[in-house]
Design an enzyme around this catalytic site. Sequence first.
Site, mmCIF file in Angstrom:
data_model
loop_
_atom_site.group_PDB
_atom_site.id
_atom_site.type_symbol
_atom_site.label_atom_id
_atom_site.label_comp_id
_atom_site.label_asym_id
_atom_site.label_seq_id
_atom_site.Cartn_x
_atom_site.Cartn_y
_atom_site.Cartn_z
ATOM 1 C CG ASN A 283 2.499 1.234 4.074
ATOM 2 O OD1 ASN A 283 1.905 1.639 5.065
ATOM 3 N ND2 ASN A 283 2.965 2.058 3.137
ATOM 4 C CE LYS B 42 0.193 2.472 0.592
ATOM 5 N NZ LYS B 42 0.133 2.824 -0.810
ATOM 6 C CG HIS C 59 5.036 5.454 1.166
ATOM 7 N ND1 HIS C 59 4.191 6.023 0.249
ATOM 8 C CD2 HIS C 59 4.897 4.109 1.040
ATOM 9 C CE1 HIS C 59 3.552 5.055 -0.399
ATOM 10 N NE2 HIS C 59 3.965 3.883 0.056
ATOM 11 C CD GLU D 260 0.652 6.364 -0.462
ATOM 12 O OE1 GLU D 260 0.554 6.105 0.743
ATOM 13 O OE2 GLU D 260 0.380 5.538 -1.355
ATOM 14 C CD GLU E 127 6.407 1.230 -1.843
ATOM 15 O OE1 GLU E 127 5.878 0.176 -1.467
ATOM 16 O OE2 GLU E 127 5.977 2.352 -1.538
ATOM 17 N N GLY F 253 -0.914 1.306 -5.925
ATOM 18 C CA GLY F 253 -2.372 1.410 -5.840
ATOM 19 C C GLY F 253 -3.060 1.502 -7.186
ATOM 20 C CB SER G 20 -0.001 -3.258 -7.997
ATOM 21 O OG SER G 20 -0.573 -1.968 -8.025
HETATM 22 P P1 13P Z 1 -0.105 -1.072 -3.190
HETATM 23 O O1 13P Z 1 0.382 -2.466 -2.856
HETATM 24 O O2 13P Z 1 -1.509 -0.813 -2.712
HETATM 25 O O3 13P Z 1 0.112 -0.732 -4.629
HETATM 26 O O4 13P Z 1 0.786 -0.057 -2.334
HETATM 27 C C1 13P Z 1 2.177 -0.184 -2.386
HETATM 28 C C2 13P Z 1 2.754 0.707 -1.365
HETATM 29 O O5 13P Z 1 2.733 1.905 -1.499
HETATM 30 C C3 13P Z 1 3.327 0.090 -0.172
HETATM 31 O O6 13P Z 1 4.022 0.999 0.589
#
Ligand code: 13P
Length: 253
Positions: free
Chosen positions: A9, A11, A94, A96, A166, A172, A212
Amino acid sequence: MKKFLIAGNWKMNKTRAEAVQFAEELKAKNLANAKDVCVLAPFTALADLGCALEGSGIGFGAQNVHFKESGAYTGEVSVPMLKDLGVDYCVIGHSERREYFAETDETVNLKLKALLEAGITPILCVGESLEVREEGTAQTFVAGQVVADFEGIGPADAAKIVIAYEPIWAIGTGKTATPEQAEEMCAFIRGVISGIYDMATGDSMLILYGGSMKPSNAKELLEKPDINGGLIGGASLKADDFAAIAEAAASLQ
Ligand code: 13P
């Protein structure tokens, strides 16, 4: 043989040129499990990414979609538009998007149904915040998301959905869930799906872990029985790191 999906992903990262360069680097790795790998890019890079990946077996997809077919929804992108690009996957719900863009279980459910009707595989994200985990109600919270998000979806369609667990506190932050924590929740989610549908649907569902995940911790997570892959953010931006995670999955098959 255990099924895997390794999904990157990106983003809000990568221009068209950067996306194509990544695709070329990834293809050069000649991944043994290219068909179990996909990249989820910003809308603006999808057309070029799709062309660059054509014939490689590696899938691609979007990170959001609107549930209406067309109309006065300024700034939105519809399922037919994604279909026109030939995308294989689309991330839905997601954290976010739930946190910053008012995504709710209700809109997630409508988006899942629209994607399923078009034959695009949804990657549905669920997961609890740190506050919820510390309260000890993470399972109840995640089960609530799963039940609401799958509302009204029949068993044949449900089986086509990929779920990504997640935990928000691991996204992150560099703070990965331990393999035991990730396995516990993925197994729990599988049980929730089996409860809504049946054991066969639960057993066959692809359940990914995200938060992560990186080359150094991928194998210990992926070898857990109920973890069918990863939804990878930061470590999916570099082809070397992303390929290393894909190779960790291939080594377990
Ligand atoms: P990270 O791997 O940067 O922690 O992000 C995970 C994520 O949100 C994937 O959709």
